[in-house]
Design a protein around this motif. Structure first.
Motif, PDB file in Angstrom:
ATOM      1  N   TRP A 185       0.839  -1.200   0.000  1.00  0.00           N
ATOM      2  CA  TRP A 185       0.000   0.000   0.000  1.00  0.00           C
ATOM      3  C   TRP A 185       0.881   1.260   0.000  1.00  0.00           C
ATOM      4  CZ3 TRP A 185      -3.981  -2.715  -1.000  1.00  0.00           C
ATOM      5  CH2 TRP A 185      -4.489  -3.719  -0.178  1.00  0.00           C
ATOM      6  N   PHE A 186       1.883   1.271   0.906  1.00  0.00           N
ATOM      7  CA  PHE A 186       2.734   2.457   1.039  1.00  0.00           C
ATOM      8  C   PHE A 186       3.590   2.682  -0.206  1.00  0.00           C
ATOM      9  CE2 PHE A 186       2.001   1.525   5.601  1.00  0.00           C
ATOM     10  CZ  PHE A 186       1.533   2.774   5.993  1.00  0.00           C
ATOM     11  N   THR A 187       4.090   1.590  -0.783  1.00  0.00           N
ATOM     12  CA  THR A 187       4.954   1.730  -1.962  1.00  0.00           C
ATOM     13  C   THR A 187       4.164   2.203  -3.176  1.00  0.00           C
ATOM     14  OG1 THR A 187       6.412  -0.026  -1.131  1.00  0.00           O
ATOM     15  CG2 THR A 187       6.558   0.516  -3.477  1.00  0.00           C
ATOM     16  N   ALA A 188       3.022   1.579  -3.417  1.00  0.00           N
ATOM     17  CA  ALA A 188       2.224   1.953  -4.586  1.00  0.00           C
ATOM     18  C   ALA A 188       1.770   3.408  -4.503  1.00  0.00           C
ATOM     19  CB  ALA A 188       1.026   1.025  -4.725  1.00  0.00           C
ATOM     20  N   ALA A 189       1.540   3.901  -3.279  1.00  0.00           N
ATOM     21  CA  ALA A 189       1.128   5.296  -3.100  1.00  0.00           C
ATOM     22  C   ALA A 189       2.236   6.274  -3.491  1.00  0.00           C
ATOM     23  CB  ALA A 189       0.696   5.542  -1.661  1.00  0.00           C
ATOM     24  N   GLU A 190       3.499   5.819  -3.483  1.00  0.00           N
ATOM     25  CA  GLU A 190       4.617   6.657  -3.923  1.00  0.00           C
ATOM     26  C   GLU A 190       4.766   6.671  -5.436  1.00  0.00           C
ATOM     27  OE1 GLU A 190       6.484   8.632  -1.995  1.00  0.00           O
ATOM     28  OE2 GLU A 190       5.222   8.046  -0.288  1.00  0.00           O
ATOM     29  N   GLN A 191       4.024   5.824  -6.124  1.00  0.00           N
ATOM     30  CA  GLN A 191       3.971   5.765  -7.584  1.00  0.00           C
ATOM     31  C   GLN A 191       5.336   5.645  -8.267  1.00  0.00           C
ATOM     32  OE1 GLN A 191       1.563   9.178  -8.776  1.00  0.00           O
ATOM     33  NE2 GLN A 191      -0.321   8.090  -8.285  1.00  0.00           N
ATOM     34  N   ALA A 197       2.504  -3.780 -10.955  1.00  0.00           N
ATOM     35  CA  ALA A 197       1.359  -4.477 -10.351  1.00  0.00           C
ATOM     36  C   ALA A 197       1.706  -4.848  -8.920  1.00  0.00           C
ATOM     37  CB  ALA A 197       1.012  -5.746 -11.142  1.00  0.00           C
ATOM     38  N   ILE A 198       0.654  -4.945  -8.078  1.00  0.00           N
ATOM     39  CA  ILE A 198       0.842  -5.350  -6.681  1.00  0.00           C
ATOM     40  C   ILE A 198      -0.120  -6.479  -6.330  1.00  0.00           C
ATOM     41  CG2 ILE A 198       1.725  -3.117  -5.918  1.00  0.00           C
ATOM     42  CD1 ILE A 198      -1.066  -2.513  -4.764  1.00  0.00           C
ATOM     43  N   ASN A 199       0.265  -7.238  -5.318  1.00  0.00           N
ATOM     44  CA  ASN A 199      -0.540  -8.371  -4.838  1.00  0.00           C
ATOM     45  C   ASN A 199      -0.529  -8.403  -3.307  1.00  0.00           C
ATOM     46  OD1 ASN A 199       0.185 -11.806  -4.310  1.00  0.00           O
ATOM     47  ND2 ASN A 199      -1.872 -11.007  -4.659  1.00  0.00           N
ATOM     48  N   PRO A 200      -1.272  -7.476  -2.669  1.00  0.00           N
ATOM     49  CA  PRO A 200      -1.356  -7.492  -1.205  1.00  0.00           C
ATOM     50  C   PRO A 200      -2.271  -8.630  -0.748  1.00  0.00           C
ATOM     51  CG  PRO A 200      -1.925  -5.338  -2.158  1.00  0.00           C
ATOM     52  CD  PRO A 200      -1.996  -6.350  -3.250  1.00  0.00           C
ATOM     53  N   TRP A 201      -1.715  -9.547   0.028  1.00  0.00           N
ATOM     54  CA  TRP A 201      -2.421 -10.770   0.427  1.00  0.00           C
ATOM     55  C   TRP A 201      -2.676 -10.696   1.938  1.00  0.00           C
ATOM     56  CZ3 TRP A 201      -1.857 -14.757  -3.620  1.00  0.00           C
ATOM     57  CH2 TRP A 201      -2.603 -15.914  -3.388  1.00  0.00           C
ATOM     58  N   GLU A 202      -3.650  -9.918   2.327  1.00  0.00           N
ATOM     59  CA  GLU A 202      -4.043  -9.721   3.716  1.00  0.00           C
ATOM     60  C   GLU A 202      -3.031  -8.869   4.496  1.00  0.00           C
ATOM     61  OE1 GLU A 202      -6.128 -12.427   6.125  1.00  0.00           O
ATOM     62  OE2 GLU A 202      -6.128 -14.010   4.619  1.00  0.00           O
ATOM     63  N   GLY A 203      -3.436  -7.682   4.872  1.00  0.00           N
ATOM     64  CA  GLY A 203      -2.560  -6.828   5.656  1.00  0.00           C
ATOM     65  C   GLY A 203      -3.263  -5.576   6.128  1.00  0.00           C
ATOM     66  N   VAL A 204      -2.850  -5.047   7.260  1.00  0.00           N
ATOM     67  CA  VAL A 204      -3.458  -3.845   7.817  1.00  0.00           C
ATOM     68  C   VAL A 204      -3.223  -2.669   6.868  1.00  0.00           C
ATOM     69  CG1 VAL A 204      -2.903  -4.723  10.127  1.00  0.00           C
ATOM     70  CG2 VAL A 204      -1.499  -2.942   9.133  1.00  0.00           C
ATOM     71  N   SER A 205      -4.057  -1.650   6.995  1.00  0.00           N
ATOM     72  CA  SER A 205      -3.865  -0.449   6.179  1.00  0.00           C
ATOM     73  C   SER A 205      -3.988   0.823   7.013  1.00  0.00           C
ATOM     74  CB  SER A 205      -4.875  -0.418   5.018  1.00  0.00           C
ATOM     75  OG  SER A 205      -6.209  -0.408   5.492  1.00  0.00           O
ATOM     76  N   ASP A 251      -3.308  11.416  15.350  1.00  0.00           N
ATOM     77  CA  ASP A 251      -2.610  12.670  15.086  1.00  0.00           C
ATOM     78  C   ASP A 251      -1.657  12.459  13.914  1.00  0.00           C
ATOM     79  OD1 ASP A 251      -0.459  11.233  16.122  1.00  0.00           O
ATOM     80  OD2 ASP A 251      -0.315  12.390  17.977  1.00  0.00           O
ATOM     81  N   GLU A 252      -0.754  13.384  13.717  1.00  0.00           N
ATOM     82  CA  GLU A 252       0.131  13.344  12.548  1.00  0.00           C
ATOM     83  C   GLU A 252       1.000  12.085  12.527  1.00  0.00           C
ATOM     84  OE1 GLU A 252       3.652  16.005  10.397  1.00  0.00           O
ATOM     85  OE2 GLU A 252       2.573  16.793  12.146  1.00  0.00           O
ATOM     86  N   LEU A 253       1.424  11.628  13.690  1.00  0.00           N
ATOM     87  CA  LEU A 253       2.230  10.407  13.746  1.00  0.00           C
ATOM     88  C   LEU A 253       1.497   9.244  13.087  1.00  0.00           C
ATOM     89  CD1 LEU A 253       4.699   8.766  14.988  1.00  0.00           C
ATOM     90  CD2 LEU A 253       3.128   8.221  16.849  1.00  0.00           C
ATOM     91  N   TRP A 254       0.228   9.058  13.454  1.00  0.00           N
ATOM     92  CA  TRP A 254      -0.545   7.931  12.919  1.00  0.00           C
ATOM     93  C   TRP A 254      -1.000   8.192  11.502  1.00  0.00           C
ATOM     94  CZ3 TRP A 254       0.848   4.339  15.913  1.00  0.00           C
ATOM     95  CH2 TRP A 254       0.972   4.530  17.291  1.00  0.00           C
ATOM     96  N   GLU A 255      -1.212   9.445  11.140  1.00  0.00           N
ATOM     97  CA  GLU A 255      -1.589   9.751   9.755  1.00  0.00           C
ATOM     98  C   GLU A 255      -0.494   9.324   8.784  1.00  0.00           C
ATOM     99  OE1 GLU A 255      -4.373  10.734   8.578  1.00  0.00           O
ATOM    100  OE2 GLU A 255      -5.486  11.521  10.298  1.00  0.00           O
ATOM    101  N   GLN A 256       0.761   9.414   9.231  1.00  0.00           N
ATOM    102  CA  GLN A 256       1.876   8.992   8.380  1.00  0.00           C
ATOM    103  C   GLN A 256       1.948   7.470   8.253  1.00  0.00           C
ATOM    104  OE1 GLN A 256       4.005  10.969   6.492  1.00  0.00           O
ATOM    105  NE2 GLN A 256       2.408  12.438   7.061  1.00  0.00           N
ATOM    106  N   LYS A 257       1.138   6.779   9.017  1.00  0.00           N
ATOM    107  CA  LYS A 257       1.088   5.323   8.950  1.00  0.00           C
ATOM    108  C   LYS A 257      -0.206   4.844   8.287  1.00  0.00           C
ATOM    109  CE  LYS A 257       4.221   4.648  12.854  1.00  0.00           C
ATOM    110  NZ  LYS A 257       5.293   4.043  12.031  1.00  0.00           N
ATOM    111  N   ILE A 258      -0.814   5.743   7.534  1.00  0.00           N
ATOM    112  CA  ILE A 258      -1.937   5.408   6.661  1.00  0.00           C
ATOM    113  C   ILE A 258      -1.497   5.734   5.236  1.00  0.00           C
ATOM    114  CG2 ILE A 258      -4.351   5.813   6.086  1.00  0.00           C
ATOM    115  CD1 ILE A 258      -4.721   6.926   8.919  1.00  0.00           C
ATOM    116  N   PRO A 259      -1.510   4.791   4.324  1.00  0.00           N
ATOM    117  CA  PRO A 259      -1.101   5.117   2.950  1.00  0.00           C
ATOM    118  C   PRO A 259      -2.089   6.064   2.290  1.00  0.00           C
ATOM    119  CG  PRO A 259      -1.954   2.866   3.093  1.00  0.00           C
ATOM    120  CD  PRO A 259      -1.863   3.368   4.491  1.00  0.00           C
ATOM    121  N   ASP A 260      -1.611   6.789   1.313  1.00  0.00           N
ATOM    122  CA  ASP A 260      -2.458   7.694   0.542  1.00  0.00           C
ATOM    123  C   ASP A 260      -3.159   6.853  -0.532  1.00  0.00           C
ATOM    124  OD1 ASP A 260      -3.658   9.642  -0.944  1.00  0.00           O
ATOM    125  OD2 ASP A 260      -1.902  10.953  -1.024  1.00  0.00           O
ATOM    126  N   PHE A 261      -4.337   6.329  -0.181  1.00  0.00           N
ATOM    127  CA  PHE A 261      -5.034   5.396  -1.064  1.00  0.00           C
ATOM    128  C   PHE A 261      -5.351   6.013  -2.425  1.00  0.00           C
ATOM    129  CE2 PHE A 261      -6.402   4.110   3.306  1.00  0.00           C
ATOM    130  CZ  PHE A 261      -5.809   2.865   3.325  1.00  0.00           C
TER     131      PHE A 261
END
Length: 580
Positions: A185-191, A197-205, A251-261
């Motif tokens: 999720w995080f890598t693909a958001a960096e484009q 192509a990606i294949n995320p097979w179960e994981g938190v977001s 807060d901002e700390l946790w926002e940085q741990k959410i990918p930019d979907f």
């Protein structure tokens, strides 16, 4: 803002595999090579480049292992990004995990990263595999972070480096379960331009909502396991527990741990399950929110590791990668955008049910109203009444039951709206669970892995919820009940977790509780039980973890009927997929 703690080098032990040491160099592994006795021999000659240095944009150098087919033909490459050692596939800990879920180690070569693609298979299909020791791990430089946008930037740089190698076609993909899925999720958001192509097979977001503060509760047992038993290195690693203590709200700390979907646009083959209390919510959330026009979802009926290494599923993934990493016109686009499963819990699961969306078209969100007097679920609100339990007493639950007179299939997102009151306290930790009962009232459950022996029975009696499915659950700390006005929908309530609203004496408030997605069949005469409690109803998600102790006291009161009509909302799906 991040908090770090000292790391330490990986020493020989149960997490140390045959290839764990630092030994730069290139060799060819001949067909038939076997890295250790339990594992399968490789079917083709493989060029193995070990501990290759790669410099990232900030000057930090990481090291990667590369496996590619022998020969001069350029090939695409698949990245397995995680903090788990790139030589850990043969370790005692990984072999133990395979035994736990009933997998024979002979299904893999031992060259794979834990939870990652096996070079033995993929090299034989004309792919390379890249196993990195990420920032801060083993001999790689820098301080390691946990599920963060920094990882997306790092993997972006690795992907672009890989694409420029003479043996690479310039096409790069990603695959893997759990941590390896989150990294995608995080890598693909960096484009990165060469990520195809990606294949995320179960994981938190969402690290806050899925890992450290699910429902707003500081349930950090697995986060501690992840912190303390991964990220072996020579510098520092992120202290996620200290951060949870100092940053209890979003807060901002946790926002940085959410990918930019919104920035995830590459083709994606996403795999999910209903039963993984760590991964399920995050996988479905990411699948809903990513912007990819070409995205597929498959929902299986078991545990992720047997599913990932299953031969048919691996071949299915190869068709996806062949289409987008090799540009083969193989008809992959005709694959149903959603293939879901419906659990029966009595041996009659349906898998691979095709649909255009999830929930499938025609699904109706149906309210079942709680009646505190009869402890039943009704089609319309009853007169006002209450049901209550004393925290710490026996019983410390209240439940509500309905019987289905005709075939009923639930597929989609359940939720609960409850009117609650805390007597003798200013807050409540609430836990809810939907159970399937047989016609005689006996709860039905189902193991998710092949191992169903005595040890698995013991481990899942009061925990290890990823190994035995007991129904979709949810949880919420009532003082954090505020809903996000931009993200919440009628199907999925999303809490902002940015404010604390304590209860005053006698105050009755409404709370919306998200339950994990469901796919469950009820036959005529079978029953559904909805349980509300002040304690965890499933126990810890992983074997051996300490259970969460809620911050509860006093009496919890659930108001029902009249103007305080608490209800359970269930996604009732059309029957045609079950009878087709």
């Amino acid at each position: 803002m991040k908090i770090f703690m000292p790391s330490k080098p990986l020493e020989p032990g149960d997490r140390y595999g045959v290839l764990s040491g630092y030994e730069p160099g290139t060799r060819t592994l001949p067909a038939g090579f076997q890295v250790a006795p339990p594992f399968r021999p490789i079917p083709v000659d493989i060029v193995f480049e070990r501990d290759v240095p790669v410099t990232l944009r900030d000057g930090v150098t990481i090291h990667v292992d590369l496996f590619r087919p022998a020969g001069d033909e350029p090939v695409p490459v698949v990245v397995a990004w995680s903090p788990y050692g790139k030589g850990q596939g043969t370790s005692a800990s990984v072999k133990g995990v395979f035994a736990l879920v009933g997998l024979d180690n002979s299904v893999v070569s031992g060259l794979e990263k834990f939870e990652g693609p096996d070079p033995a298979y993929w090299c034989a299909q004309g792919y390379a595999i890249c196993n990195p020791d990420i920032r801060g791990v083993a001999e790689s430089e820098g301080d390691s972070v946990l599920w963060d946008r920094q990882e997306g930037r790092d993997c972006h740089d690795l992907i672009e480096w890989l694409a420029g190698q003479e043996w690479c076609t310039g096409k790069v993909g990603m695959s893997g379960t759990s941590y390896l899925a989150v990294a995608q999720w995080f890598t693909a958001a960096e484009q990165p331009p060469h990520l195809a192509a990606i294949n995320p097979w179960e994981g938190v977001s969402d690290v806050y909502r899925d890992l450290v503060m699910r429902g707003g509760m500081p349930d950090t047992a697995f986060a501690q396991l992840l912190r303390d038993h991964s990220f072996w290195g020579r510098q520092q690693k992120e202290d996620i527990l200290a951060e949870a203590g100092q940053h209890p709200l979003m807060d901002e700390l946790w926002e940085q741990k959410i990918p930019d979907f919104d920035r995830i646009t590459v083709p994606a083959y996403v795999v999910a399950s209903y039963s993984n209390t760590l991964h399920t919510a995050g996988t479905f959330r990411a699948w809903r929110r990513i912007a990819s026009q070409d995205k597929w979802l498959r929902i299986h009926n078991g545990q992720e590791w047997p599913d990932y290494y299953d031969e048919a599923n691996r071949d299915d993934l190869r068709r996806f990668f062949d289409r987008y990493l090799k540009d083969e016109q193989n008809g992959w686009e005709q694959t149903p955008r959603v293939r879901y499963s419906v659990l029966d819990l009595r041996g009659g699961d349906r898998v691979g049910v095709p649909a255009e969306s999830f929930p499938p078209p025609g699904t109706v969100s149906t309210r079942y109203y709680l009646d505190g007097r009869t402890r039943s679920l009704l089609s319309s609100p009853s007169e006002e009444s209450t049901a209550a339990y004393v925290v710490g007493s026996n019983p410390d639950v209240v439940s509500f039951v309905t019987r289905f007179e005709e075939e009923t299939v639930l597929v989609g997102y359940p939720r609960a709206r409850l009117w609650v009151e805390a007597r003798g306290s200013d807050d409540m930790d609430l836990f809810v669970l939907v159970q399937k009962l047989d016609a005689y009232g006996t709860p039905l459950q189902q193991f998710t892995a092949h191992n169903q022996g005595a040890l698995a029975q013991d481990l899942t009696e009061r925990g290890a919820s990823i190994l035995r499915y007991k129904g979709p659950d949810g949880r919420l700390r009532v003082s954090l009940r505020h809903l996000s006005p931009t993200q919440s929908t009628d199907e999925v309530p999303v809490h902002s977790f940015d404010r604390v609203e304590k209860l005053s004496p006698g105050e009755v408030v409404t709370v919306d509780v998200e339950l994990l997605p469901v796919g469950l069949a009820f036959h005529p005469g079978e029953q559904l039980r909805f349980v509300v409690s002040g304690r965890p109803l499933l126990g810890p998600m992983m074997p051996g973890l300490a259970d969460y102790t809620p911050a509860n006291s006093g009496v919890h009161v659930i108001h029902t009927g009249g103007e305080r009509a608490s209800y359970l909302q269930l996604p009732v799906a059309p029957l045609f997929p079950m009878t087709s």
